[in-house]
Design a protein around this motif. Sequence first.
Motif, PDB file in Angstrom:
ATOM      1  N   PHE A  79       6.639  28.488  65.227  1.00 46.14           N
ATOM      2  CA  PHE A  79       7.082  29.766  65.796  1.00 46.14           C
ATOM      3  C   PHE A  79       5.889  30.579  66.303  1.00 46.14           C
ATOM      4  CE2 PHE A  79      10.217  28.215  62.848  1.00 46.14           C
ATOM      5  CZ  PHE A  79      11.393  28.337  63.578  1.00 46.14           C
ATOM      6  N   ARG A  80       4.883  29.890  66.768  1.00 46.65           N
ATOM      7  CA  ARG A  80       3.672  30.503  67.318  1.00 46.65           C
ATOM      8  C   ARG A  80       4.045  31.487  68.437  1.00 46.65           C
ATOM      9  NH1 ARG A  80      -1.735  29.227  67.730  1.00 46.65           N
ATOM     10  NH2 ARG A  80      -1.430  27.284  66.556  1.00 46.65           N
ATOM     11  N   GLY A  81       3.368  32.619  68.427  1.00 48.39           N
ATOM     12  CA  GLY A  81       3.586  33.612  69.478  1.00 48.39           C
ATOM     13  C   GLY A  81       4.628  34.649  69.147  1.00 48.39           C
ATOM     14  N   GLY A  82       5.293  34.496  68.013  1.00 51.78           N
ATOM     15  CA  GLY A  82       6.312  35.461  67.625  1.00 51.78           C
ATOM     16  C   GLY A  82       5.755  36.546  66.728  1.00 51.78           C
ATOM     17  N   THR A  83       6.655  37.274  66.118  1.00 51.18           N
ATOM     18  CA  THR A  83       6.284  38.314  65.161  1.00 51.18           C
ATOM     19  C   THR A  83       6.637  37.859  63.759  1.00 51.18           C
ATOM     20  OG1 THR A  83       8.443  39.393  65.451  1.00 51.18           O
ATOM     21  CG2 THR A  83       6.600  40.182  66.821  1.00 51.18           C
ATOM     22  N   CYS A  84       5.884  38.325  62.785  1.00 49.46           N
ATOM     23  CA  CYS A  84       6.076  37.880  61.404  1.00 49.46           C
ATOM     24  C   CYS A  84       5.995  39.076  60.462  1.00 49.46           C
ATOM     25  CB  CYS A  84       5.023  36.846  61.026  1.00 49.46           C
ATOM     26  SG  CYS A  84       5.072  36.291  59.290  1.00 49.46           S
ATOM     27  N   LEU A  85       6.860  39.091  59.476  1.00 45.78           N
ATOM     28  CA  LEU A  85       6.814  40.069  58.405  1.00 45.78           C
ATOM     29  C   LEU A  85       6.356  39.363  57.140  1.00 45.78           C
ATOM     30  CD1 LEU A  85       7.507  43.038  57.535  1.00 45.78           C
ATOM     31  CD2 LEU A  85       9.704  42.117  56.736  1.00 45.78           C
ATOM     32  N   ASP A  86       5.227  39.829  56.578  1.00 46.10           N
ATOM     33  CA  ASP A  86       4.707  39.300  55.317  1.00 46.10           C
ATOM     34  C   ASP A  86       5.157  40.244  54.213  1.00 46.10           C
ATOM     35  OD1 ASP A  86       3.275  38.191  53.234  1.00 46.10           O
ATOM     36  OD2 ASP A  86       1.312  38.823  53.974  1.00 46.10           O
ATOM     37  N   VAL A  87       6.126  39.816  53.428  1.00 45.63           N
ATOM     38  CA  VAL A  87       6.776  40.691  52.451  1.00 45.63           C
ATOM     39  C   VAL A  87       6.028  40.648  51.122  1.00 45.63           C
ATOM     40  CG1 VAL A  87       8.935  41.210  51.261  1.00 45.63           C
ATOM     41  CG2 VAL A  87       8.984  40.266  53.577  1.00 45.63           C
ATOM     42  N   SER A  89       2.781  42.012  50.698  1.00 43.66           N
ATOM     43  CA  SER A  89       1.546  41.473  51.264  1.00 43.66           C
ATOM     44  C   SER A  89       0.311  41.672  50.394  1.00 43.66           C
ATOM     45  CB  SER A  89       1.293  42.083  52.648  1.00 43.66           C
ATOM     46  OG  SER A  89       1.354  43.499  52.604  1.00 43.66           O
ATOM     47  N   GLY A  90       0.385  42.498  49.350  1.00 47.98           N
ATOM     48  CA  GLY A  90      -0.730  42.626  48.422  1.00 47.98           C
ATOM     49  C   GLY A  90      -2.019  43.030  49.113  1.00 47.98           C
ATOM     50  N   ASP A  91      -3.074  42.235  48.922  1.00 51.56           N
ATOM     51  CA  ASP A  91      -4.365  42.566  49.529  1.00 51.56           C
ATOM     52  C   ASP A  91      -4.503  42.025  50.949  1.00 51.56           C
ATOM     53  OD1 ASP A  91      -4.629  39.874  49.002  1.00 51.56           O
ATOM     54  OD2 ASP A  91      -6.654  40.016  48.194  1.00 51.56           O
ATOM     55  N   GLY A  92      -3.432  41.432  51.487  1.00 51.96           N
ATOM     56  CA  GLY A  92      -3.418  40.985  52.874  1.00 51.96           C
ATOM     57  C   GLY A  92      -3.797  39.540  53.098  1.00 51.96           C
ATOM     58  N   PHE A  93      -4.089  38.796  52.042  1.00 54.00           N
ATOM     59  CA  PHE A  93      -4.601  37.433  52.217  1.00 54.00           C
ATOM     60  C   PHE A  93      -3.690  36.587  53.105  1.00 54.00           C
ATOM     61  CE2 PHE A  93      -4.745  32.965  51.218  1.00 54.00           C
ATOM     62  CZ  PHE A  93      -6.104  32.671  51.263  1.00 54.00           C
ATOM     63  N   TRP A  94      -2.399  36.536  52.782  1.00 55.27           N
ATOM     64  CA  TRP A  94      -1.514  35.661  53.551  1.00 55.27           C
ATOM     65  C   TRP A  94      -1.278  36.201  54.954  1.00 55.27           C
ATOM     66  CZ3 TRP A  94      -0.615  30.815  52.281  1.00 55.27           C
ATOM     67  CH2 TRP A  94      -0.868  30.435  50.959  1.00 55.27           C
ATOM     68  N   SER A  95      -1.412  37.504  55.144  1.00 54.07           N
ATOM     69  CA  SER A  95      -1.297  38.058  56.497  1.00 54.07           C
ATOM     70  C   SER A  95      -2.411  37.548  57.392  1.00 54.07           C
ATOM     71  CB  SER A  95      -1.331  39.592  56.450  1.00 54.07           C
ATOM     72  OG  SER A  95      -0.192  40.118  55.816  1.00 54.07           O
ATOM     73  N   TRP A  96      -3.628  37.433  56.835  1.00 54.04           N
ATOM     74  CA  TRP A  96      -4.729  36.903  57.639  1.00 54.04           C
ATOM     75  C   TRP A  96      -4.429  35.468  58.062  1.00 54.04           C
ATOM     76  CZ3 TRP A  96      -5.802  41.550  57.659  1.00 54.04           C
ATOM     77  CH2 TRP A  96      -6.196  42.305  56.561  1.00 54.04           C
ATOM     78  N   LEU A  98      -1.403  34.016  58.321  1.00 56.85           N
ATOM     79  CA  LEU A  98      -0.248  33.987  59.220  1.00 56.85           C
ATOM     80  C   LEU A  98      -0.585  34.463  60.628  1.00 56.85           C
ATOM     81  CD1 LEU A  98       2.294  35.514  56.686  1.00 56.85           C
ATOM     82  CD2 LEU A  98       2.312  33.153  57.511  1.00 56.85           C
ATOM     83  N   SER A  99      -1.609  35.299  60.743  1.00 58.10           N
ATOM     84  CA  SER A  99      -1.946  35.864  62.048  1.00 58.10           C
ATOM     85  C   SER A  99      -2.431  34.814  63.040  1.00 58.10           C
ATOM     86  CB  SER A  99      -3.004  36.961  61.896  1.00 58.10           C
ATOM     87  OG  SER A  99      -4.260  36.421  61.528  1.00 58.10           O
ATOM     88  N   GLU A 100      -2.753  33.615  62.573  1.00 56.46           N
ATOM     89  CA  GLU A 100      -3.129  32.548  63.499  1.00 56.46           C
ATOM     90  C   GLU A 100      -1.968  32.190  64.419  1.00 56.46           C
ATOM     91  OE1 GLU A 100      -4.474  27.825  63.503  1.00 56.46           O
ATOM     92  OE2 GLU A 100      -4.876  29.046  61.724  1.00 56.46           O
ATOM     93  N   TRP A 101      -0.743  32.334  63.910  1.00 53.39           N
ATOM     94  CA  TRP A 101       0.437  31.936  64.674  1.00 53.39           C
ATOM     95  C   TRP A 101       1.278  33.115  65.155  1.00 53.39           C
ATOM     96  CZ3 TRP A 101      -0.477  29.765  59.681  1.00 53.39           C
ATOM     97  CH2 TRP A 101      -1.163  28.548  59.732  1.00 53.39           C
TER      98      TRP A 101
END
Length: 285
Positions: A79-87, A89-96, A98-101
Motif C-alpha cells: 500500500f505504498r503511497g497511501g496514508t497510515c495511522l499508527d495507533v 504510537s508511543g515514542d514513534g519507533f514504528w511510525s519511522w 512505516l513512513s518508508e511506505w
Amino acid sequence: MSLQIPESFVHFKDFYSNRTQHYKEIAEEIKASQRDNSSDENDGGWDKLYNDWYLSGGWGYEPTWARSWILNNLSLSNFRGGTCLDVGSGDGFWSWVLSEWCDTTGVDPLNASVVLSEAVRKRMHPDIQNRTKFLALDALEVKEQYDVVFCRAPSFLNYPVGKPFSIDLLDHGRKNLEYCWLNINGYSPEVVKERLKTYPSPADRPMIKEHAEKYADNGLEYLDKMLSITNKYFVFILSSKSQFYGQYLGDTYNHDPQDLVPILSKYGKTNIRNQGGYTIAEVFK
C-alpha cells in the motif's frame, strides 16, 4: 520485498544505534522546555512517562529487524503511497518504519508520548520528518480516514475481545511468565529470578487496574472504530504463544487467532494467524 534501503532508513538506523545517548539529550531538552513554559499544561506528565524505561532505550527495537519483520510478515508494503495511522504510537519507533511506505500519523492518548515523538522527529532524516506527524488522541477520537491502520499492541486490544474480562485473568505472581522463561525459552533459574524482578505483579501496579477500567470489555467498540476509518488495509499485531491462548503472559493477553476470525471477517477479507510468536490479524477492504 523492497530490497533497496532508503537513505532515510540508514539515518534512522544510525540514530537508534546510539538511542540511549540521544534520548538522554532529548530528556534534558524537554525538561528545559517545560521550565521555560511552566504554565503550559499540555507539557504535563513528562517526568512520569520519561522514566528509566526510555532512558535505557525503550522497547529496544532494532530498525533493520523491524523493517524486515514488516516486509516478511505483512502485506502493508503493498500500500505504498497511501496514508497510515499508527495507533498507540508511543515514542514513534514504528511510525519511522512505516513512513518508508506511507505518510504516517501516530496517535497516542498520552500527550507526553507525542512530546517525545516530536522531539525525536526533529532528529530524523528530512524525508521521515515530512512523512510523519503525531497527535495526542484516544483512538476513538480519530476523525480522518486512512488507507492503512496499523495497530501493534494497542492497550485497548490487550484484553479478551467479545468475551468478559476479569481481573483474575491477569498473570498474578507471574506464574505464566516464570513457566515460559524456564520451560519454553530455556532460561536458567538464576536468570529467571533476576528477570522477574523487573516484572512486578499486577497487584503492585495501579496503572494495570486503571487501563483495565478504561479498555477492558471495550475491544469491540475500538475495533469497529478502527475498521470504520480504514480505507484499504487494517492490521493488528500482538505477541501471543499458543500455550497461553486466552491467558495473560506477563502483562500481555495472548489472543487465539480463531477467536478473532468471526469478529473481523464481517469487515472484509481476512488473514488471521499466529506467526513467529505473534497473533497477526490482517483485514483487506
